[in-house]
Design a protein around this motif. Structure first.
Motif, PDB file in Angstrom:
ATOM      1  N   ASN A   1       0.819  -1.213   0.000  1.00 53.30           N
ATOM      2  CA  ASN A   1       0.000   0.000   0.000  1.00 53.30           C
ATOM      3  C   ASN A   1       0.852   1.262   0.000  1.00 53.30           C
ATOM      4  O   ASN A   1       0.513   2.255  -0.634  1.00 53.30           O
ATOM      5  CB  ASN A   1      -0.944   0.012   1.201  1.00 53.30           C
ATOM      6  CG  ASN A   1      -2.127  -0.914   1.002  1.00 53.30           C
ATOM      7  OD1 ASN A   1      -2.341  -1.416  -0.100  1.00 53.30           O
ATOM      8  ND2 ASN A   1      -2.884  -1.155   2.065  1.00 53.30           N
ATOM      9  N   LYS A   2       1.964   1.210   0.730  1.00 57.35           N
ATOM     10  CA  LYS A   2       2.863   2.375   0.733  1.00 57.35           C
ATOM     11  C   LYS A   2       3.399   2.656  -0.663  1.00 57.35           C
ATOM     12  O   LYS A   2       3.457   3.802  -1.116  1.00 57.35           O
ATOM     13  CB  LYS A   2       4.015   2.138   1.708  1.00 57.35           C
ATOM     14  CG  LYS A   2       3.617   2.246   3.170  1.00 57.35           C
ATOM     15  CD  LYS A   2       4.818   2.010   4.071  1.00 57.35           C
ATOM     16  CE  LYS A   2       4.418   2.110   5.555  1.00 57.35           C
ATOM     17  NZ  LYS A   2       5.574   1.853   6.455  1.00 57.35           N
ATOM     18  N   LEU A   3       3.797   1.584  -1.355  1.00 57.81           N
ATOM     19  CA  LEU A   3       4.289   1.750  -2.727  1.00 57.81           C
ATOM     20  C   LEU A   3       3.180   2.251  -3.639  1.00 57.81           C
ATOM     21  O   LEU A   3       3.392   3.129  -4.481  1.00 57.81           O
ATOM     22  CB  LEU A   3       4.843   0.415  -3.243  1.00 57.81           C
ATOM     23  CG  LEU A   3       6.083  -0.126  -2.528  1.00 57.81           C
ATOM     24  CD1 LEU A   3       6.434  -1.517  -3.056  1.00 57.81           C
ATOM     25  CD2 LEU A   3       7.261   0.822  -2.735  1.00 57.81           C
ATOM     26  N   ARG A   4       1.962   1.666  -3.453  1.00 61.14           N
ATOM     27  CA  ARG A   4       0.816   2.087  -4.266  1.00 61.14           C
ATOM     28  C   ARG A   4       0.469   3.551  -4.018  1.00 61.14           C
ATOM     29  O   ARG A   4       0.227   4.310  -4.958  1.00 61.14           O
ATOM     30  CB  ARG A   4      -0.384   1.190  -3.955  1.00 61.14           C
ATOM     31  CG  ARG A   4      -1.697   1.615  -4.622  1.00 61.14           C
ATOM     32  CD  ARG A   4      -1.626   1.514  -6.114  1.00 61.14           C
ATOM     33  NE  ARG A   4      -2.901   1.843  -6.729  1.00 61.14           N
ATOM     34  CZ  ARG A   4      -3.068   2.149  -8.008  1.00 61.14           C
ATOM     35  NH1 ARG A   4      -2.012   2.165  -8.824  1.00 61.14           N
ATOM     36  NH2 ARG A   4      -4.256   2.428  -8.489  1.00 61.14           N
ATOM     37  N   HIS A   5       0.471   3.963  -2.743  1.00 59.73           N
ATOM     38  CA  HIS A   5       0.156   5.350  -2.414  1.00 59.73           C
ATOM     39  C   HIS A   5       1.186   6.302  -3.023  1.00 59.73           C
ATOM     40  O   HIS A   5       0.830   7.375  -3.530  1.00 59.73           O
ATOM     41  CB  HIS A   5       0.114   5.527  -0.894  1.00 59.73           C
ATOM     42  CG  HIS A   5      -1.134   4.985  -0.274  1.00 59.73           C
ATOM     43  ND1 HIS A   5      -1.526   5.268   1.008  1.00 59.73           N
ATOM     44  CD2 HIS A   5      -2.099   4.170  -0.774  1.00 59.73           C
ATOM     45  CE1 HIS A   5      -2.664   4.651   1.278  1.00 59.73           C
ATOM     46  NE2 HIS A   5      -3.017   3.967   0.210  1.00 59.73           N
ATOM     47  N   ALA A   6       2.456   5.924  -2.941  1.00 62.43           N
ATOM     48  CA  ALA A   6       3.503   6.777  -3.524  1.00 62.43           C
ATOM     49  C   ALA A   6       3.304   6.912  -5.029  1.00 62.43           C
ATOM     50  O   ALA A   6       3.437   8.005  -5.599  1.00 62.43           O
ATOM     51  CB  ALA A   6       4.876   6.190  -3.207  1.00 62.43           C
ATOM     52  N   GLU A   7       2.966   5.769  -5.672  1.00 62.13           N
ATOM     53  CA  GLU A   7       2.719   5.786  -7.113  1.00 62.13           C
ATOM     54  C   GLU A   7       1.509   6.661  -7.453  1.00 62.13           C
ATOM     55  O   GLU A   7       1.547   7.462  -8.403  1.00 62.13           O
ATOM     56  CB  GLU A   7       2.497   4.352  -7.607  1.00 62.13           C
ATOM     57  CG  GLU A   7       2.262   4.244  -9.108  1.00 62.13           C
ATOM     58  CD  GLU A   7       1.927   2.825  -9.539  1.00 62.13           C
ATOM     59  OE1 GLU A   7       1.406   2.672 -10.655  1.00 62.13           O
ATOM     60  OE2 GLU A   7       2.171   1.884  -8.758  1.00 62.13           O
ATOM     61  N   LEU A   8       0.424   6.497  -6.660  1.00 60.53           N
ATOM     62  CA  LEU A   8      -0.785   7.295  -6.910  1.00 60.53           C
ATOM     63  C   LEU A   8      -0.521   8.781  -6.706  1.00 60.53           C
ATOM     64  O   LEU A   8      -1.000   9.617  -7.484  1.00 60.53           O
ATOM     65  CB  LEU A   8      -1.915   6.838  -5.976  1.00 60.53           C
ATOM     66  CG  LEU A   8      -2.581   5.504  -6.311  1.00 60.53           C
ATOM     67  CD1 LEU A   8      -3.584   5.129  -5.225  1.00 60.53           C
ATOM     68  CD2 LEU A   8      -3.272   5.556  -7.670  1.00 60.53           C
ATOM     69  N   ASN A   9       0.244   9.120  -5.686  1.00 57.27           N
ATOM     70  CA  ASN A   9       0.538  10.540  -5.431  1.00 57.27           C
ATOM     71  C   ASN A   9       1.403  11.137  -6.537  1.00 57.27           C
ATOM     72  O   ASN A   9       1.215  12.291  -6.926  1.00 57.27           O
ATOM     73  CB  ASN A   9       1.209  10.707  -4.066  1.00 57.27           C
ATOM     74  CG  ASN A   9       0.209  10.662  -2.924  1.00 57.27           C
ATOM     75  OD1 ASN A   9      -0.795  11.369  -2.950  1.00 57.27           O
ATOM     76  ND2 ASN A   9       0.454   9.823  -1.929  1.00 57.27           N
ATOM     77  N   ARG A  10       2.358  10.339  -7.044  1.00 56.67           N
ATOM     78  CA  ARG A  10       3.166  10.825  -8.168  1.00 56.67           C
ATOM     79  C   ARG A  10       2.284  11.047  -9.394  1.00 56.67           C
ATOM     80  O   ARG A  10       2.402  12.059 -10.089  1.00 56.67           O
ATOM     81  CB  ARG A  10       4.280   9.812  -8.499  1.00 56.67           C
ATOM     82  CG  ARG A  10       5.467   9.876  -7.556  1.00 56.67           C
ATOM     83  CD  ARG A  10       6.674   9.123  -8.134  1.00 56.67           C
ATOM     84  NE  ARG A  10       6.374   7.710  -8.357  1.00 56.67           N
ATOM     85  CZ  ARG A  10       6.549   6.766  -7.452  1.00 56.67           C
ATOM     86  NH1 ARG A  10       7.013   7.079  -6.247  1.00 56.67           N
ATOM     87  NH2 ARG A  10       6.274   5.494  -7.733  1.00 56.67           N
ATOM     88  N   GLU A  11       1.398  10.073  -9.666  1.00 59.36           N
ATOM     89  CA  GLU A  11       0.502  10.201 -10.814  1.00 59.36           C
ATOM     90  C   GLU A  11      -0.441  11.396 -10.633  1.00 59.36           C
ATOM     91  O   GLU A  11      -0.714  12.134 -11.583  1.00 59.36           O
ATOM     92  CB  GLU A  11      -0.305   8.909 -10.984  1.00 59.36           C
ATOM     93  CG  GLU A  11      -1.152   8.896 -12.262  1.00 59.36           C
ATOM     94  CD  GLU A  11      -1.878   7.572 -12.459  1.00 59.36           C
ATOM     95  OE1 GLU A  11      -2.688   7.502 -13.401  1.00 59.36           O
ATOM     96  OE2 GLU A  11      -1.649   6.624 -11.671  1.00 59.36           O
ATOM     97  N   LEU A  12      -0.898  11.587  -9.385  1.00 57.35           N
ATOM     98  CA  LEU A  12      -1.796  12.708  -9.104  1.00 57.35           C
ATOM     99  C   LEU A  12      -1.097  14.037  -9.339  1.00 57.35           C
ATOM    100  O   LEU A  12      -1.660  14.963  -9.957  1.00 57.35           O
ATOM    101  CB  LEU A  12      -2.277  12.612  -7.652  1.00 57.35           C
ATOM    102  CG  LEU A  12      -3.419  13.535  -7.231  1.00 57.35           C
ATOM    103  CD1 LEU A  12      -4.662  13.274  -8.064  1.00 57.35           C
ATOM    104  CD2 LEU A  12      -3.722  13.354  -5.744  1.00 57.35           C
TER     105      LEU A  12
END
Length: 540
Positions: free
Chosen positions: A372-383
């Motif tokens: 989830n931490k990796l996913r959140h970081a990815e989502l925040n970068r994409e955002l």
């Protein structure tokens, strides 16, 4: 200023010069809210007048050549086909242009802002219309009457300062100055009044009159131009701009209107794409924000800790407590003074196996925490990336070319995949020149050959600057009768040649079937039945 009386006055005068003595070929509509009047000029050339209704961006413009109607498009006002045009004139005090025909009919272009229409009139009655037929057909046709035509009334005011001042007073001394000028000056609209006030050195009546006189003589002999500024839609004007901004001057009002219409068409297409991409970016941003908000509601660490506690409590209860149905209630060993804990159980397995299952779930949740931490970081970068792209589109002020590149980088994956497929299918520069009409431009010598002898069809139009090296160009969706599109394609072909800085460039064009390889000179071609048009190189 597209539908200003004075713009239409000069357009009517130029149309009379071009069309009087020729004949009306046909009338039809291919696009919603657009009607095309096809004419043959006295010297045998085909000209089309395109009238757009219910649009703030277009009024009318001319196209050279004959764009024949499609099979599923019905003709309009058929009884006047192939009638001679005896004259073209504007109403002396109204925005209506009349094409008088030799059989007594008249085609009237009613160029009112919200009620633009094309009427067929005979003997003072409306016979047929392009829009609102049920309301208008078989009703009397009435022109706005005026004791003195607009230009004559304005000329009188220009020559009589005292009359000008008196008219201003009669318009109401308590009224704002702009409204008094609108009342006093026949045919003037808000834009002309605004220009008069901007140019005037003071608001004194004598100074206003001097400014009006200069403006009136500018209206009688205008300097039409198209103003194009980065990040703004093109603007047509009868005058050169007051500031030092860039503009393109033209000899005739019709030529300026035609250029403006082409530029506005491309601008609107690009803006539609911008709106579509912004909508898609906003949807993606909303989806990511929703996923992040949903993830914040559930703490995997808290759940993992709870599962681990359940595992320990169940292990401690083995042999000391008995399950009751699908759950068991045990003392809380980690907080002796607290209430007992009820733990859900899987009924088909014993307490030890249930404890093992809870330990396994705790381990899985802790692994999920890392994912989830990796996913959140990815989502925040994409955002962040999506927000930057959206902000860039919101504040885009660059050239059409830079905006096109920005749209390509901001588009959806499916759009990019489609673009890549198109590039793979035909790796040439593509420029839309009209509905279903595109110009393709070669990028190199090898690309030129692939464009001409691999991609172009026999009836496509091939173009190249004469006597200069440059790109091969292929016009698809047009025929040899589409002279306006060929002219525009030739201007772009001249720009993509070594003669791009010349004032005028001869450009050859012919159907591709008359283009052959020159075996004696690699990269050269032999043309048959070519025609030549002299154009000023212009960037797309």
């Amino acid at each position: 200023m597209l539908r200003s009386y004075f713009t239409l006055y000069h357009i009517a005068d130029e149309l009379h010069e071009r069309l009087a003595g020729g004949y009306l070929f046909e009338i039809h509509s291919q696009q919603k809210n657009e009607v095309m009047l096809a004419f043959v000029t006295p010297d045998g050339r085909h000209e089309q007048l395109v009238v757009t209704v219910r649009s703030p961006h277009f009024s009318l413009h001319m196209q050279e050549g004959l764009n024949r109607k499609r099979r599923n498009t019905a003709g309009l006002m058929k009884e006047v086909y192939e009638r001679q045009v005896t004259g073209v004139a504007i109403s002396p005090a109204d925005r209506q242009i009349s094409f008088e025909l030799d059989d007594g009919h008249a085609i009237v272009l009613r160029m009112f802002s919200a009620e633009t229409n094309v009427l067929l009139v005979r003997d003072g009655k409306i016979v047929e219309t392009f829009k609102e037929g049920r309301k208008l057909e078989n009703t009397p046709f009435e022109e706005t009457s005026a004791d003195i035509p607009y230009f004559r009334a304005l000329e009188t005011l220009a020559n009589d300062p005292e009359l000008f001042v008196r008219k201003l007073k009669e318009a109401g001394e308590d009224e704002p100055l702009d409204r008094r000028l609108l009342t006093a000056l026949p045919g003037f609209d808000r834009k002309l009044v605004r220009r008069l006030l901007d140019v005037a050195e003071s608001k004194e009546p004598e100074q206003l009159h001097r400014t009006f006189v200069a403006l009136f003589y500018d209206l009688t002999s205008p300097a039409p131009c198209v103003i194009e500024r980065l990040g703004e839609p093109p603007r047509f004007s009868l005058f050169e701009p007051l500031d030092d901004g860039p503009f393109t001057p033209f000899e005739s009002v019709l030529d300026a209107i035609n250029h403006y219409s082409r530029k506005m068409y491309r601008h609107l297409r690009q803006q539609e794409k911008v709106t579509s991409v912004k909508r898609e970016l906003s949807a993606k941003i909303g989806k990511i924000e929703k996923e992040l908000a949903s993830a914040d509601k559930h703490d995997p660490e808290e759940l993992a800790q709870q599962y681990e506690t359940y595992g320990h409590l169940l292990t401690g209860a083995i042999g000391t407590a008995e399950p009751s149905g699908d759950s068991i209630t045990v003392p809380n060993l980690f907080d002796p003074g607290s209430s007992d804990v009820t733990i859900p159980l899987k009924p088909r397995i014993n307490l030890q196996e249930n404890a093992a299952w809870y330990f396994t779930q705790a381990t899985k949740n802790r692994k999920r925490i890392q994912a989830n931490k990796l996913r959140h970081a990815e989502l925040n970068r994409e955002l962040d990336d999506l927000r930057q792209k959206l902000q860039a589109l919101d504040h885009a002020t660059g050239s059409p070319e830079s905006l096109r590149r920005l749209l390509e980088t901001s588009g959806s994956k499916s759009d990019k995949d489609q673009h890549r497929k198109q590039e793979k299918k035909h790796p040439f520069r593509a420029i839309p020149l009209g509905p279903n009409i595109n110009l393709y431009i070669g990028k190199s010598a090898a690309n030129n050959e692939k464009l001409t002898f691999g991609f172009a069809k026999p009836n496509d139009i091939w173009l190249h600057a004469r006597g200069a090296s440059g790109s091969h160009c292929v016009l698809k969706g047009a025929g040899m009768h589409n002279l306006s599109e060929i002219q525009r394609a030739a201007e772009i072909a001249a720009w993509h040649s070594s003669a791009k800085h010349s004032e005028l460039v001869p450009v050859m064009y012919t159907e591709k079937k008359y283009v052959k390889k020159d075996r004696k000179s690699p990269g050269s071609v032999i043309l048959e039945r070519e025609k030549v048009v002299m154009v000023k190189p212009m960037k797309e």
